[in-house]
Structures are given as structure tokens and as C-alpha cells.
Design an enzyme around this catalytic site. Structure first.
Site, PDB file in Angstrom:
ATOM      1  N   LYS A 132      18.530  11.421   5.913  1.00 27.89           N
ATOM      2  CA  LYS A 132      17.350  11.953   5.829  1.00 27.89           C
ATOM      3  C   LYS A 132      17.412  13.367   6.706  1.00 27.89           C
ATOM      4  O   LYS A 132      18.011  13.784   7.361  1.00 27.89           O
ATOM      5  CB  LYS A 132      16.265  10.830   6.349  1.00 27.89           C
ATOM      6  CG  LYS A 132      16.250   9.997   5.374  1.00 27.89           C
ATOM      7  CD  LYS A 132      14.942   8.994   6.035  1.00 27.89           C
ATOM      8  CE  LYS A 132      14.686   8.065   4.469  1.00 27.89           C
ATOM      9  NZ  LYS A 132      13.609   7.110   5.161  1.00 27.89           N
TER      10      LYS A 132
ATOM     11  N   ARG B 110      18.943   0.444   6.537  1.00 27.60           N
ATOM     12  CA  ARG B 110      18.899   0.854   5.065  1.00 27.60           C
ATOM     13  C   ARG B 110      19.679   1.807   4.874  1.00 27.60           C
ATOM     14  O   ARG B 110      19.415   3.032   5.350  1.00 27.60           O
ATOM     15  CB  ARG B 110      17.643   0.910   4.273  1.00 27.60           C
ATOM     16  CG  ARG B 110      17.487   1.353   3.157  1.00 27.60           C
ATOM     17  CD  ARG B 110      16.024   1.672   2.610  1.00 27.60           C
ATOM     18  NE  ARG B 110      15.955   1.542   1.089  1.00 27.60           N
ATOM     19  CZ  ARG B 110      15.974   2.947   0.435  1.00 27.60           C
ATOM     20  NH1 ARG B 110      16.294   3.852   1.290  1.00 27.60           N
ATOM     21  NH2 ARG B 110      16.069   2.927  -0.712  1.00 27.60           N
TER      22      ARG B 110
HETATM   23  C1  LIG Z   1      12.856   3.482  -0.354  1.00 30.31           C
HETATM   24  N1  LIG Z   1      13.029   4.133   0.880  1.00 30.31           N
HETATM   25  C2  LIG Z   1      13.291   5.185   1.191  1.00 30.31           C
HETATM   26  N2  LIG Z   1      13.414   5.416   2.565  1.00 30.31           N
HETATM   27  C3  LIG Z   1      12.896   3.973   3.220  1.00 30.31           C
HETATM   28  C4  LIG Z   1      12.931   3.531   4.479  1.00 30.31           C
HETATM   29  O1  LIG Z   1      13.173   4.113   5.487  1.00 30.31           O
HETATM   30  N3  LIG Z   1      12.350   2.374   4.248  1.00 30.31           N
HETATM   31  C5  LIG Z   1      12.108   1.532   3.499  1.00 30.31           C
HETATM   32  N4  LIG Z   1      11.819   0.167   3.698  1.00 30.31           N
HETATM   33  N5  LIG Z   1      12.289   1.861   2.107  1.00 30.31           N
HETATM   34  C6  LIG Z   1      12.774   3.314   1.923  1.00 30.31           C
END
Ligand SMILES: Cn1cnc2c(O)nc(N)nc21
Length: 277
Positions: A222, A256
Site C-alpha cells: 500500500k 492480508r
Molecule cells: C479488499 N481489501 C483491500 N485492502 C484491504 C484491507 O486492508 N482489509 C480488508 N479486509 N480488505 C481489503
């Protein structure tokens, strides 16, 4: 916090940190070989992430990055449902990353074990759809939507705002009869937060952890990491591992990520340290 997450017919042990691998089924994510190539490539990528150690694969058909265009229901269905159906029996938790109740419903019917909704089930009908199932639910904080959220960063205290939002969504789900062992919460790094606010959420993540629900975090590649390091999107792995390990130290349960193999090694080291006398 309950140490086992109910994901339809799978119980996920959260006594140690788990990995959610990202599968974007969006044409710009793969060589533009059209629909069929996109679905096949996404299924192949999901299996690669599973082989690399993902505990969950998150299948998304609509980009949620800042400024992203929304995708129609039919287009999103055409992208994600064939992938989810092809992953039936794959042995890990299959999550659908969507804000649309129609996609949630079809994904659950196709075998999804989890709904990951960046909008925390606020769309009309979303709550009703998931209440009729026993899939796990991730509720994430996002002000507005991907097109408007970056202008919505005026918080008195971002940690208080995010924590209060998550508390209110949890209360609504429980009032709807959804069992608490299906719920995961997520502060939404990069969704309507500037760099300082993202870092405050990370530094004080323990205050979200004390809500006593499993916490999912996603900072992989990010822009917050790019702002700190000056690295391009392809070069943010080290920064992402550092941020995610800090989150795990604060009590995060699911991370994630795109780079599952690297994350698996980092968490293996983490777990070994935790397990030693
Ligand atoms: C789809 N998506 C993109 N970034 C995310 C994040 O930080 N958390 C979750 N739950 N979904 C995300």
C-alpha cells in the site's frame, strides 16, 4: 477473543497468526487474455498462494484502491463466481472480497466460507444475505467509498472513530442474530486515512484488539509504505513484512498479503519464538 473462527464448515484456529492471500480477478491484474484467461489465471494464482502457505484466499472482482471505478453486479459475478466454484474443496478458507449482496449470495452458494466487505455490510440487503448463512464476516472501516474516501480524512481521533465504528457494526450483527465466532474486524489501512492516521492505527492497534474480536490487517504494497520508504509498488515487501509483524505483535490475527511465501517465513519465525520456553 474466541480462538476459533467459524468459516461455514471450516473452523479456523486463531491461536497463532494466519495469512490471507490476495487474488484480484480484475482484467488489469492479468495479461489481458479476456474472461476465460482471467478466470483460469486467478484459479492458478489461488493454488500458488495455497501451496505457499495461505490459510485463506481472498477473491476480489472489483478494485477498492483509491479512485477505483465501481464494477457492475453482472461483471463482478462473471469474474469471481467461476473462480470460487473452481476452488471448492481446495482445503483452505475461500473468502469473497465484495460490497454487493448479490455477489455475496452467489459466492456463498458457490462455496465461499467468508465474506470480506470493505464496507462492513452497510449495503442494503447485505446483512440479510449473510445472516442466512454461517460464513465468517470481515467488517472493515472505510469512510465513504473508494472514490470519495481519500477526501474524508478529518478525524478528531482516528483510533476512536474507527474503534467506535467497528463496535457499532459488531453490535448490529449480534442484534441480527449473527454468532460472534463468525466476526472479524479490520481498521482498513489506506481507506480514507493519511499516512499519520495509518501509523496511529498501527501503533494503537491494541485498542482495536481489546474489542475482543479477531483483527485482520492489510498493508501489503500500500501507498503508506511507499510514502515512508520511497519504494515503488513492486518493492514494498520488506516494508510490508515489518508493518505486518508490528501488527501481529499488537495482537492482529490475520494478515492480508500478496507475497504469501515471504509472509509465511516471517510468521514461522514469529511462531517459533513464541513457542520456545
Ligand atoms: C479488499 N481489501 C483491500 N485492502 C484491504 C484491507 O486492508 N482489509 C480488508 N479486509 N480488505 C481489503
Amino acid at each position: 477473543m474466541n480462538m476459533r473462527l467459524q468459516c461455514a464448515d471450516i473452523q479456523l484456529d486463531l491461536s497463532y497468526p494466519r495469512i490471507m492471500g490476495i487474488v484480484n480477478v480484475t482484467p488489469d491484474s492479468f495479461s489481458d487474455g479476456g474472461r476465460h484467461a482471467t478466470v483460469d489465471a486467478a484459479v492458478a494464482q489461488a493454488h500458488e498462494l495455497i501451496d505457499a502457505g495461505a490459510d485463506i484466499v481472498d477473491i476480489g472482482g472489483e478494485s477498492t484502491r483509491p479512485g477505483a471505478e465501481s464494477v457492475s453486479v453482472d461483471e463482478e459475478l462473471a469474474r469471481v463466481i467461476p473462480v470460487i466454484a473452481a476452488l471448492r474443496g481446495c482445503g483452505v478458507v475461500v473468502s469473497v472480497d465484495t460490497r454487493k449482496p448479490e455477489v455475496m449470495c452467489a459466492a456463498i452458494a458457490a462455496g465461499a466460507h467468508m465474506v470480506n466487505d470493505v464496507e462492513a455490510l452497510q449495503a442494503d440487503g447485505a446483512l440479510e444475505v449473510v445472516a442466512q448463512s454461517n460464513v465468517a464476516l470481515c467488517l472493515m472501516h472505510m469512510p465513504g467509498n473508494p472514490k470519495t474516501m481519500q477526501a474524508l480524512t478529518d478525524y478528531d481521533d482516528v483510533v476512536v472513530t474507527v474503534t467506535d465504528f467497528l463496535k457499532s457494526r459488531i453490535a448490529l450483527l449480534l442484534a441480527t442474530g449473527i454468532a460472534s465466532d463468525r466476526v472479524v474486524i479490520d481498521p482498513g489501512f489506506g481507506f480514507g486515512k493519511n499516512l499519520t492516521q495509518n501509523l496511529q492505527l498501527l501503533k494503537h492497534l491494541d485498542r482495536i484488539v481489546t474489542l475482543n474480536y479477531p483483527v485482520l490487517v492489510g498493508m501489503s504494497r500500500k501507498s503508506m509504505l511507499g510514502l515512508i520508504t520511497g519504494r515503488s509498488i513492486e518493492e514494498r515487501l520488506a516494508a510490508g513484512l515489518a508493518a505486518h509483524l508490528y501488527a501481529v505483535k499488537q495482537g492482529a490475527n490475520i494478515i492480508r498479503v500478496h507475497d504469501v511465501a515471504a509472509c509465511r517465513d516471517a510468521l514461522t519465525v514469529w511462531k517459533m519464538i513464541g513457542d520456545v520456553a
